[in-house]
Motif scaffolding. Structure first.
Motif, PDB file in Angstrom:
ATOM      1  N   UNK A 116       9.643  -6.957   6.806  1.00 18.50           N
ATOM      2  CA  UNK A 116       9.126  -6.317   5.594  1.00 18.50           C
ATOM      3  C   UNK A 116       7.680  -6.726   5.352  1.00 18.50           C
ATOM      4  N   UNK A 117       7.404  -8.032   5.424  1.00 22.10           N
ATOM      5  CA  UNK A 117       6.045  -8.501   5.180  1.00 22.10           C
ATOM      6  C   UNK A 117       5.081  -7.984   6.248  1.00 22.10           C
ATOM      7  N   UNK A 118       5.548  -7.926   7.494  1.00 21.68           N
ATOM      8  CA  UNK A 118       4.691  -7.415   8.556  1.00 21.68           C
ATOM      9  C   UNK A 118       4.373  -5.937   8.348  1.00 21.68           C
ATOM     10  N   UNK A 119       5.376  -5.166   7.905  1.00 27.12           N
ATOM     11  CA  UNK A 119       5.152  -3.743   7.655  1.00 27.12           C
ATOM     12  C   UNK A 119       4.197  -3.534   6.486  1.00 27.12           C
ATOM     13  N   UNK A 120       4.361  -4.323   5.428  1.00 32.33           N
ATOM     14  CA  UNK A 120       3.451  -4.222   4.288  1.00 32.33           C
ATOM     15  C   UNK A 120       2.030  -4.586   4.689  1.00 32.33           C
ATOM     16  N   UNK A 121       1.890  -5.650   5.491  1.00 31.49           N
ATOM     17  CA  UNK A 121       0.557  -6.055   5.930  1.00 31.49           C
ATOM     18  C   UNK A 121      -0.091  -4.975   6.780  1.00 31.49           C
ATOM     19  N   UNK A 122       0.695  -4.354   7.662  1.00 32.44           N
ATOM     20  CA  UNK A 122       0.157  -3.282   8.492  1.00 32.44           C
ATOM     21  C   UNK A 122      -0.248  -2.072   7.650  1.00 32.44           C
ATOM     22  N   UNK A 123       0.528  -1.760   6.625  1.00 29.68           N
ATOM     23  CA  UNK A 123       0.207  -0.632   5.754  1.00 29.68           C
ATOM     24  C   UNK A 123      -1.094  -0.881   4.987  1.00 29.68           C
ATOM     25  N   UNK A 124      -1.250  -2.102   4.444  1.00 31.79           N
ATOM     26  CA  UNK A 124      -2.488  -2.429   3.737  1.00 31.79           C
ATOM     27  C   UNK A 124      -3.678  -2.391   4.678  1.00 31.79           C
ATOM     28  N   UNK A 125      -3.456  -2.839   5.921  1.00 31.03           N
ATOM     29  CA  UNK A 125      -4.539  -2.784   6.902  1.00 31.03           C
ATOM     30  C   UNK A 125      -4.942  -1.343   7.194  1.00 31.03           C
ATOM     31  N   UNK A 126      -3.969  -0.437   7.266  1.00 31.26           N
ATOM     32  CA  UNK A 126      -4.294   0.977   7.506  1.00 31.26           C
ATOM     33  C   UNK A 126      -5.089   1.560   6.341  1.00 31.26           C
ATOM     34  N   UNK A 127      -4.700   1.219   5.114  1.00 27.41           N
ATOM     35  CA  UNK A 127      -5.456   1.704   3.957  1.00 27.41           C
ATOM     36  C   UNK A 127      -6.883   1.183   3.996  1.00 27.41           C
ATOM     37  N   UNK A 128      -7.029  -0.082   4.367  1.00 25.46           N
ATOM     38  CA  UNK A 128      -8.365  -0.680   4.454  1.00 25.46           C
ATOM     39  C   UNK A 128      -9.217   0.038   5.497  1.00 25.46           C
ATOM     40  N   UNK A 129      -8.632   0.316   6.670  1.00 28.37           N
ATOM     41  CA  UNK A 129      -9.390   0.985   7.729  1.00 28.37           C
ATOM     42  C   UNK A 129      -9.758   2.410   7.333  1.00 28.37           C
ATOM     43  N   UNK A 130      -8.846   3.099   6.649  1.00 26.14           N
ATOM     44  CA  UNK A 130      -9.167   4.451   6.187  1.00 26.14           C
ATOM     45  C   UNK A 130     -10.360   4.429   5.239  1.00 26.14           C
ATOM     46  N   UNK A 131     -10.328   3.507   4.275  1.00 26.78           N
ATOM     47  CA  UNK A 131     -11.425   3.428   3.322  1.00 26.78           C
ATOM     48  C   UNK A 131     -12.719   2.985   4.001  1.00 26.78           C
ATOM     49  N   UNK A 132     -12.593   2.077   4.959  1.00 24.43           N
ATOM     50  CA  UNK A 132     -13.781   1.561   5.632  1.00 24.43           C
ATOM     51  C   UNK A 132     -14.467   2.632   6.456  1.00 24.43           C
ATOM     52  N   UNK A 133     -13.684   3.464   7.144  1.00 23.41           N
ATOM     53  CA  UNK A 133     -14.250   4.428   8.082  1.00 23.41           C
ATOM     54  C   UNK A 133     -14.425   5.830   7.499  1.00 23.41           C
ATOM     55  N   UNK A 134     -13.631   6.192   6.509  1.00 20.93           N
ATOM     56  CA  UNK A 134     -13.697   7.553   5.989  1.00 20.93           C
ATOM     57  C   UNK A 134     -13.847   7.592   4.472  1.00 20.93           C
ATOM     58  N   UNK A 135     -14.135   6.436   3.874  1.00 23.38           N
ATOM     59  CA  UNK A 135     -14.287   6.394   2.425  1.00 23.38           C
ATOM     60  C   UNK A 135     -15.520   7.121   1.928  1.00 23.38           C
ATOM     61  N   UNK A 136     -16.495   7.343   2.820  1.00 25.96           N
ATOM     62  CA  UNK A 136     -17.719   8.039   2.413  1.00 25.96           C
ATOM     63  C   UNK A 136     -17.508   9.542   2.251  1.00 25.96           C
TER      64      UNK A 136
END
Length: 383
Positions: A116-136
């Protein structure tokens, strides 16, 4: 870490907006796809995969439904519930979604831990990468603008002095009296915290139906955590001190529930016994909350007895004859105070033991004692 925090703050400031058209359920997946200009099918498949991977996708989708505003609204449903602005979702529906969060969160944590914790961490990482690369990228949907200021009724639409203002000799207007500055209002930390605590309580009761392991100590622990967080937040703005009067008794009750086992109404009160023969001595004297007093001074001067006294919360006292040979073990597994035939100890997880032959040395009645408590006082006295 500062860059990560800035990216997450940027995500919250320009978070996805749930559209009214083209969505399948709450519009969370469609809103994320439109915000970052990706295929909505990919996001929906991701939520389904997360739901099948331990059930994490369900509470994540509900969280998005509560925290992401709908197209044309000013704020998200949860913010509207806290009077931060307007949302088209009714308060009743918002509360219902909030209550559904509890069994949705309890289910995955009941079945798995690290996954569960690994899945949550991976999900937060995906949100971070989306914002980092396509947030503009510009969001496809936006929030509602603040309502325009209505014109004053009866005011002319044109300025009669605007044609030739130099032709008028008007006195300077007197300065308008300024109203007294309003007193700053303290944030309603206590009221907000109690509202959240009420939702936690109601949701936890529902979660207990779906997850039997979610018991009263878990519920009280969550309430203590919410109140403690409110008290911590209130300390920065000098508010919320009234929460102490609720936090302290809840903490005491929670401590008692985690250290005391309650097996029935007969386990409360005082238990006293004064056996006169060896056969009358029971193998065990046990109580949950209360006191046990065992007086062995009327036993004969010969023979042997072995007994145990046990309590979850309370006082255990044993009186032994002056000439008996006593082998004893006294213990407080959580917190207690021990005074057993001259050996003393107090504090957390304490234990004393040994053999005491009495005033006349070895010989006579032999007593084997095991005196245990979770929280309380233990005494073995020779008098």
């Amino acid at each position: 870490m500062q860059g990560v925090a800035d990216t997450l703050r940027e995500f919250w400031a320009h978070r996805p907006v749930r559209p009214r058209a083209g969505r399948k359920l709450g519009g969370v997946a469609t809103g994320i796809a439109m915000r970052y200009q990706i295929d909505p099918v990919i996001v929906r498949i991701a939520f389904v995969a997360l739901a099948l991977s331990g059930g994490v996708g369900v509470p994540m989708y509900l969280a998005g439904w509560l925290l992401l505003p709908e197209e044309g609204d000013q704020v998200s449903p949860l913010e509207a519930l806290l009077n931060k602005g307007h949302s088209s979702m009714s308060q009743a529906r918002t509360v219902l979604l909030g209550l559904l969060m509890f069994p949705a969160v309890a289910f995955p944590f009941n079945d798995g831990g690290f996954q569960v914790f690994a899945t949550l961490a991976a999900s937060i990482a995906c949100i971070y990468l989306l914002q980092k690369n396509r947030g503009h990228l510009q969001p496809a949907t936006t929030l509602a603008d603040p309502p325009p200021v209505a014109p004053v009724p009866g005011a002319p639409a044109w300025d009669p002095l605007g044609a030739a203002p130099f032709a008028w000799d008007l006195p300077e207007p007197a300065p308008r009296p300024q109203p007294p500055a309003p007193r700053p209002r303290k944030p309603r930390v206590a009221a907000t915290t109690l509202g959240v605590a009420t939702m936690v309580l109601a949701g936890s009761v529902i979660a207990g139906i779906w997850a039997p392991w979610f018991t009263a100590p878990h519920i009280i622990g969550l309430l203590v955590a919410v109140l403690a967080a409110g008290l911590l937040a209130g300390s920065f703005v000098d508010a919320g001190r009234g929460l102490i009067w609720l936090l302290v008794p809840l903490s005491v009750v929670g401590f008692g529930l985690t250290t005391v086992g309650f097996d029935g109404p007969n386990d409360f009160g005082d238990l006293k016994s004064t056996p006169k023969t060896v056969a009358e001595v029971k193998d065990r004297y046990e109580i949950s909350v209360g006191s046990v007093m065992l007086d062995l001074r009327e036993l004969p001067d010969s023979g042997s007895v072995k007994t145990a006294l046990e309590a979850d919360l309370g006082e255990l006292v044993v009186h032994v004859p002056k000439n008996a040979d006593v082998t004893f073990n006294c213990e407080a597994s959580s917190i207690g105070e021990l005074n057993c035939l001259g050996k003393q100890a107090d504090g957390s997880t304490v234990q004393v033991g040994g053999t005491d032959l009495g005033e006349n040395g070895e010989g006579g009645l032999k007593i084997d004692l095991d005196v245990l408590t979770n929280v309380g006082e233990v005494k073995v006295l020779r008098d």
